[in-house]
Design an enzyme around this catalytic site. Structure first.
Site, PDB file in Angstrom:
ATOM      1  N   THR B  73       7.970  26.956  88.428  1.00 16.44           N
ATOM      2  CA  THR B  73       8.535  26.299  89.606  1.00 16.44           C
ATOM      3  C   THR B  73       7.572  26.371  90.791  1.00 16.44           C
ATOM      4  OG1 THR B  73      10.744  26.877  88.830  1.00 16.44           O
ATOM      5  CG2 THR B  73      10.539  26.277  91.147  1.00 16.44           C
ATOM      6  N   ASN B 151      12.131  19.249  78.449  1.00 18.84           N
ATOM      7  CA  ASN B 151      12.696  20.513  77.977  1.00 18.84           C
ATOM      8  C   ASN B 151      13.953  20.333  77.141  1.00 18.84           C
ATOM      9  OD1 ASN B 151      13.144  19.726  80.816  1.00 18.84           O
ATOM     10  ND2 ASN B 151      14.758  21.262  80.765  1.00 18.84           N
ATOM     11  N   GLY B 200       4.472  31.244  81.932  1.00 17.82           N
ATOM     12  CA  GLY B 200       4.202  32.233  80.886  1.00 17.82           C
ATOM     13  C   GLY B 200       5.345  32.452  79.916  1.00 17.82           C
ATOM     14  N   THR B 237      -1.261  39.744  96.407  1.00 17.28           N
ATOM     15  CA  THR B 237      -1.908  40.590  95.404  1.00 17.28           C
ATOM     16  C   THR B 237      -1.495  40.163  94.000  1.00 17.28           C
ATOM     17  OG1 THR B 237      -2.009  42.406  96.955  1.00 17.28           O
ATOM     18  CG2 THR B 237      -2.167  42.983  94.621  1.00 17.28           C
ATOM     19  N   CYS B 325      27.982  21.771  81.957  1.00 15.37           N
ATOM     20  CA  CYS B 325      29.216  22.500  82.228  1.00 15.37           C
ATOM     21  C   CYS B 325      28.911  23.874  82.800  1.00 15.37           C
ATOM     22  CB  CYS B 325      30.029  22.660  80.951  1.00 15.37           C
ATOM     23  SG  CYS B 325      31.731  23.128  81.241  1.00 15.37           S
TER      24      CYS B 325
HETATM   25  C1  LIG Z   1       9.856  21.515  82.121  1.00 15.32           C
HETATM   26  C2  LIG Z   1      10.040  22.759  82.925  1.00 15.32           C
HETATM   27  N1  LIG Z   1       9.480  22.860  84.143  1.00 15.32           N
HETATM   28  C3  LIG Z   1       9.601  23.966  84.903  1.00 15.32           C
HETATM   29  C4  LIG Z   1      10.319  25.053  84.464  1.00 15.32           C
HETATM   30  C5  LIG Z   1      10.459  26.242  85.368  1.00 15.32           C
HETATM   31  O1  LIG Z   1       9.649  27.301  84.996  1.00 15.32           O
HETATM   32  P1  LIG Z   1       9.891  28.753  85.620  1.00 15.32           P
HETATM   33  O2  LIG Z   1      11.168  29.238  85.043  1.00 15.32           O
HETATM   34  O3  LIG Z   1       8.728  29.585  85.202  1.00 15.32           O
HETATM   35  O4  LIG Z   1       9.938  28.585  87.097  1.00 15.32           O
HETATM   36  C6  LIG Z   1      10.914  25.007  83.189  1.00 15.32           C
HETATM   37  C7  LIG Z   1      11.685  26.160  82.679  1.00 15.32           C
HETATM   38  O5  LIG Z   1      12.889  26.204  82.626  1.00 15.32           O
HETATM   39  C8  LIG Z   1      10.778  23.829  82.411  1.00 15.32           C
HETATM   40  O6  LIG Z   1      11.360  23.726  81.208  1.00 15.32           O
END
Ligand SMILES: Cc1ncc(COP(=O)(O)O)c(C=O)c1O
Lengths: 297, 402
Positions: B73, B151, B200, B237, B325
């Site tokens: 994010t 996703n 990660g 850091t 939901c």
């Molecule tokens: C396509 C996609 N972008 C961004 C994210 C967010 O990643 P993070 O949980 O490391 O912030 C996810 C994870 O849920 C994701 O599937």
């Protein structure tokens, strides 16, 4: 995963009274597949005694929707129709040892299905324009539609007003940005907390144009509503609250809650309680709505 | 029985080798990489090695193109906000309707602040229309952000081609590759992608570590300003233990990348075929010809996803649902709605996402477990009767209130 009580899990994994009911004489359908929640409640009522001999359900919905349906059928079996109508959504939730705030609508749906099934049994029409929005305040389970209607209905201007009227935002405060967005959408701008709301509550009940049960004239009916509210008031006043009749529009009865009731987390429960008392007193199905819901009409 | 984890698009287990490599960085290797003394120097060296491992997995030209962040994010936010800051005269953002909230929520927020937002629609398969995309590219566009892999469905976007098209018009291109990295071979130096996000915890590294790849010479404005860490592009850091863990995870992913499109894909295909052969009124969502090898998004009509998940969970099977939901909203997910999946199916969509740690026995156990669960819930559904949907379900169930 949801923090469901053991009771919810148990009723979901082993639902009671599921599937079609032969010879049902009261059927209530609420929800729709679009909403992701749909419940059909089927009752077999003994016509002479009015006792619900059997109740079955079919539900399309999440785990707590299925558990709430199952609980509802267990609660009402053996009750008379009149007794069953006294079952509130909070009773369903309590029977299940509580539901997460995001899932309280499942118990509301159960109650609505019950009212629809009873109306069907009695050959009355039942309609509910109750609309539900995205959950905004998770502390007090207040959704966007409720907040917007209350803002419109009461001319609310500030975050503080919204909290005073609906309780939304009165807990962890994480939802304040969303509430401010709704305030801006309604008012076109955001007022600071100093600005005061300008409640524009009508106080004289207007006679209803809609037809009502012949046994009461409009005047008698409204008197009866007023008398019933009058009888409830001392109870509310004990909790530093109050209720006033605002408008009667057919089966919709608008009231203003004030003092400690108005906006308290129990507002919905209070309204449901008032509704039950009025249903009992009038001998017909009515809906009790907060004055905020009038803005739509 | 051992639980079966098929929710790897949500998050993955840390590989034991990752955990082992990380542990010293909580104890004897606790130094700050910026310090002159030997406590710091050793950590600095470990970070450098990790950076090279990430670079290698991504096929980046330089290790200095790798910026460590705190999550996917943060990488997404940094990329979009940087592009807007770097070219203040450009106020348009192009993205797609099926992005992760890490992109969509931010972009919708920026729209309120006066940016122009174009969200490319997708078709039934989840594909974008490249002609429509081309027609939107002009000199007011600050950045295009399109996910490499979705996703929920695993559907891939042709991001290399989209990046080349943006590049021709002098527009910056970012891809959220959080779901793609480690599952598909990637070679950034041969593409025109300017920025890429990874996270990660989607590839067997810990949660709370991410990377933003920033191609050399891309105009960049940091999100967090402060110390000189990450060459001043991300102050704070360094999370040395997690960075080291991510390095090891990238190394492992590179070694196993073939396995994803062979072994894992075969397991996924077996799962889909096995379930669809036994469950009527079920189908696969997304672009079945062009998608991640590990993801199966299966719609079970006339039942609701949460019930399926609870019953699967009781059998020790972890998956996730395409219905929102869980967010308290009753709408199905924005991805299902964007693809026009009917409500009858969108609410009952389940995502099984596999990893190289899944086995064929597990797949077969899931194939055996699913059909009775769906049958059980359909028996409760007012839209189902006997062994088929009620005829004309949308009409058969007629609530008196809407
Ligand atoms: C396509 C996609 N972008 C961004 C994210 C967010 O990643 P993070 O949980 O490391 O912030 C996810 C994870 O849920 C994701 O599937």
């Amino acid at each position: 995963m949801w923090d469901y009580s053991e009771k919810v899990r148990e009723h979901f994994f082993n639902p009671r009274n599921s599937g079609p009911l032969e010879n049902a004489n009261g059927i209530g359908d609420v929800g729709s597949i679009k909403c992701g929640d749909a419940l059909r409640l089927m009752l077999k009522v003994q016509p002479e005694t009015g006792i619900i001999e059997d109740a079955h359900f079919q539900t399309f919905g999440c785990g707590s929707a299925i558990a709430s349906s199952s609980a509802l059928t267990e609660i009402i079996k053996g009750k008379t129709v009149d007794e069953a109508l006294l079952v509130s959504n909070q009773d369903i939730a309590d029977y299940l040892d509580g539901l997460p705030p995001e899932k309280m609508h499942c118990s509301v749906m159960g109650r609505e299905a019950l009212q629809a099934a009873v109306a069907n049994y009695r050959g009355e029409a039942w309609s509910d324009e109750h609309e539900e929005g995205d959950l905004v305040c998770k502390c007090f389970a207040i959704d966007a539609v409720m907040i917007e209607q209350t803002i419109r209905g009461n001319g609310l201007k500030t975050m503080q007003d919204v909290t005073n009227y609906t309780k939304a935002g009165g807990g962890c405060s994480a939802c304040h940005e969303k509430i401010e967005d709704i305030l801006i959408a309604v008012n076109g701008r955001l007022y600071s907390n100093e600005a005061k709301a300008n409640p524009s509550l009508k106080s004289t009940p207007a006679p209803s144009a809609s037809p009502v049960k012949p046994k009461l004239t409009n005047y008698q009916r409204i008197r009866k509503i007023e008398d019933t509210l009058e009888a409830i008031r001392p109870m509310l006043q004990r909790d530093h609250g109050d209720v006033a009749l605002v408008e009667v529009d057919g089966k919709k009865i608008y009231v203003a809650l004030s003092g400690a009731c108005q906006g308290c987390s129990m507002e919905a429960a209070t309204l449901a309680g008032v509704q039950q008392k009025l249903i009992e007193a009038l001998g017909e199905l009515v809906q009790v709505l907060p004055v905020g819901a009038m803005a739509n009409h | 029985m051992k639980p079966i984890y098929m929710d790897n698009n949500a998050t993955t287990a840390c590989d034991p080798a990752v955990v082992e490599a990380m542990l010293p960085f909580f104890t004897e290797q606790f130094g700050n990489a910026s310090s002159i003394h030997s406590f710091g120097a050793q950590v600095g060296k470990a970070l450098k090695e990790a950076r090279v491992k990430v670079q290698t997995l991504l096929g980046a030209a330089h290790d200095s193109e790798i910026v460590f962040t705190s999550c996917g994010t943060e990488s997404d936010s940094t990329a979009i906000l940087s592009a807007l800051k770097a070219s203040p005269e450009r106020r348009t953002i192009i993205t797609t309707v099926v992005e992760h909230p890490a992109i969509l929520t931010l972009c919708e927020h920026l729209e309120k602040d006066g940016c122009v937002l174009h969200k490319l629609p997708v078709n039934k398969k989840g594909r974008v229309d490249l002609d429509e995309y081309k027609s939107l590219l002009n000199d007011r566009v600050a950045i295009v952000s399109a996910m490499w892999a979705n996703n929920e469905t695993g559907t891939l976007f042709p991001v290399e081609e989209m990046a080349a098209l943006a590049h021709e018009k002098g527009i910056m291109f970012h891809t959220d590759a959080v779901q793609a990295v480690g599952k598909l071979p990637i070679d950034l130096k041969t593409t025109k992608i300017d920025m890429l996000s990874l996270s990660g915890h989607k590839l067997h590294a810990p949660k709370g570590i991410g990377v933003l790849y920033v191609r050399r010479n891309t105009r960049f404005r940091p999100l967090l300003r402060g110390g000189h860490q990450e060459r001043g592009r991300r102050a704070g850091t360094e999370n040395s233990a997690s960075i080291v863990g991510l390095g090891v995870a990238c190394d492992l992913a590179r070694k196993h990348i073939e396995e994803e499109s062979t072994v894992v894909k075969r397991l996924r295909d077996r799962l889909e075929r096995g379930i669809l052969a036994k469950v009527p009124n079920a189908f696969v969502n997304g672009d079945t010809l062009y998608r991640l090898p590990n993801t199966a998004s299966i719609a079970f009509e006339y039942v609701e996803g949460e019930g399926i998940l609870l019953l699967l969970n009781r059998e020790g099977i972890a998956a996730s649902s395409g219905s929102a939901c869980t967010s308290g909203s009753l709408e199905p997910s924005h991805v299902m709605r964007a693809m026009g999946i009917p409500y009858t199916a969108a609410h009952g969509t389940i995502r099984f996402s596999l990893s190289r740690y899944n086995t064929q026995e597990e797949v077969d156990r899931v194939i055996a477990a699913v059909p009775p669960i769906i049958a059980q819930l359909r028996k409760l559904s007012p839209y189902w009767s006997g062994n088929k949907p009620v005829s004309n379900p949308e009409q058969a169930f007629q609530p008196e209130y809407t």
